[in-house]
Motif scaffolding. Sequence first.
Motif, PDB file in Angstrom:
ATOM      1  N   ILE A   3       0.835  -1.202   0.000  1.00 60.51           N
ATOM      2  CA  ILE A   3       0.000   0.000   0.000  1.00 60.51           C
ATOM      3  C   ILE A   3       0.870   1.253   0.000  1.00 60.51           C
ATOM      4  O   ILE A   3       2.015   1.241   0.466  1.00 60.51           O
ATOM      5  N   ASP A 106      -1.606  -2.348  -4.158  1.00 53.51           N
ATOM      6  CA  ASP A 106      -2.958  -2.884  -4.009  1.00 53.51           C
ATOM      7  C   ASP A 106      -3.932  -1.767  -3.690  1.00 53.51           C
ATOM      8  O   ASP A 106      -5.057  -1.747  -4.175  1.00 53.51           O
ATOM      9  N   PHE A 107      -3.486  -0.837  -2.820  1.00 52.25           N
ATOM     10  CA  PHE A 107      -4.311   0.316  -2.471  1.00 52.25           C
ATOM     11  C   PHE A 107      -3.433   1.553  -2.308  1.00 52.25           C
ATOM     12  O   PHE A 107      -2.307   1.458  -1.817  1.00 52.25           O
ATOM     13  N   ILE A 109      -3.813   4.860  -0.127  1.00 51.94           N
ATOM     14  CA  ILE A 109      -4.637   5.424   0.953  1.00 51.94           C
ATOM     15  C   ILE A 109      -4.354   6.915   1.049  1.00 51.94           C
ATOM     16  O   ILE A 109      -3.215   7.339   1.282  1.00 51.94           O
ATOM     17  N   SER A 126      -4.247   2.367  -9.366  1.00 49.72           N
ATOM     18  CA  SER A 126      -4.517   1.609  -8.151  1.00 49.72           C
ATOM     19  C   SER A 126      -5.864   1.992  -7.540  1.00 49.72           C
ATOM     20  O   SER A 126      -6.398   3.072  -7.800  1.00 49.72           O
ATOM     21  N   LYS A 127      -6.407   1.090  -6.717  1.00 47.67           N
ATOM     22  CA  LYS A 127      -7.632   1.382  -5.984  1.00 47.67           C
ATOM     23  C   LYS A 127      -7.340   2.424  -4.897  1.00 47.67           C
ATOM     24  O   LYS A 127      -6.358   2.303  -4.156  1.00 47.67           O
ATOM     25  N   ILE A 129      -8.365   4.431  -1.463  1.00 48.20           N
ATOM     26  CA  ILE A 129      -9.151   4.460  -0.230  1.00 48.20           C
ATOM     27  C   ILE A 129      -8.957   5.825   0.411  1.00 48.20           C
ATOM     28  O   ILE A 129      -7.829   6.234   0.691  1.00 48.20           O
ATOM     29  N   CYS A 150     -13.513   6.695  -5.373  1.00 45.52           N
ATOM     30  CA  CYS A 150     -12.904   5.918  -4.282  1.00 45.52           C
ATOM     31  C   CYS A 150     -13.416   4.476  -4.283  1.00 45.52           C
ATOM     32  O   CYS A 150     -14.612   4.224  -4.490  1.00 45.52           O
ATOM     33  N   TYR A 151     -12.522   3.559  -4.006  1.00 43.05           N
ATOM     34  CA  TYR A 151     -12.903   2.163  -3.839  1.00 43.05           C
ATOM     35  C   TYR A 151     -13.654   1.990  -2.526  1.00 43.05           C
ATOM     36  O   TYR A 151     -14.694   1.331  -2.471  1.00 43.05           O
ATOM     37  N   LEU A 389      -8.793  -3.663   4.974  1.00 43.67           N
ATOM     38  CA  LEU A 389      -8.059  -3.835   3.712  1.00 43.67           C
ATOM     39  C   LEU A 389      -8.332  -5.220   3.122  1.00 43.67           C
ATOM     40  O   LEU A 389      -8.475  -5.373   1.899  1.00 43.67           O
TER      41      LEU A 389
END
Length: 390
Positions: A3, A106-107, A109, A126-127, A129, A150-151, A389
């Motif tokens: 992340i 993966d994320f 933030i 990327s996703k 958050i 936003c995911y 997560l």
Amino acid sequence: MKIAIITPGGLPVPPLKGGAVENLIYTIIKENELGRDTLEIDVYSIEDEALKANNFSVKNTNYYFIKKEKIRNEFIFKVKTKIRNKLNYSYFLTKSIKLIKNKMYDFIIVENRPNYVMKIKNKLDSKIILHMHNEHLTSFKNYQKAVDACYKIIVVSNYIKETIIKKYCVDEEKIRILHNGIDISRFNNRTISNKNILRNEFDLSGNDFVVLFSGRLVKEKGICELINAILKCSNIKNLKLLIVGSSWFSNSNSDNFTDTLKNKTREIEDKVIFTGYIDYNQIHNIYKIADVAVLPSIWNDPFPLTVLECMGVGLPVISTKSGGIPEMIDNESGILLSIDKDIEENIAKSIEYLFNNTDIMQSMGCKAAERVQLNFSKEVFYKEFIRILN
């Protein structure tokens, strides 16, 4: 899982200059070093001179420090601070995106900056958050696009969740609650002996009844109401008010509001101590001086860490029915007051009630510490972060 954490960009991480958001990020970093469900973390933070004297090398986290942009244009330098800050945050984000561009996460933030989301979304795959520490999504015009991009959205309290759902077009399934957490071990070693030793540093005696206020010295934190309440507590001869904090985090310079507070306390200046800014690494020792904490926020405080920290020390907390605070304090661990025309009178009555009922005060303090240990420790915070997560 790998992340990226994009900090707000105003204060550095590690949090050598304070900041609730920055300290929570650092909590994740430290817990992640213990090897439980380990993440690979890249943190994007503003650079700061204070960081150069310290070694923050850790196994599972990489820091990327971004130099502050030097605004050389004389006209821009003279414009309002709000505009300068906007330019600096934009520069910080641009540099962060450039560093992230060739990495896979993966994320990503984003900490408390909804206005960062669309620029990241347009540049990276990327996703995302969004971790919101308040409810101010509409601080920029494209907030709905940011929400949709936003995911998931993580919020610090049920109050924030309900507010966002009510105000904005957000699907409840998109929101996850992650209550803030603190390092209990720093706050819970409180004995009479170390309490009195620490009091000597502030010319306080063991017999003084010490009321603690800690936080930024701004109107919204209720410090004026507390001082007015102290003026009403004439029956407590040995009462002392310890005011910990400054108007802006690590800056202890005086300002008009702080000067107003000091003028307000002139007639009881022998009962009031202004400490100025206290480094976060030392703040737990200051809390151990007190008998009771009064943190009467008169705005919807989302989920203030100071309340948890005072509870963790074993202090009964007198606060208000505002924001996320009722999620922290129950009837056994503190006193919650309504924000109305009688708040100053009710603060004074609550202080006198605890002063006159030592057994109840001590019981509340014990219940407060137990409640934080069970629900709001750094271990609980990190475990829930990982669960979200996953």
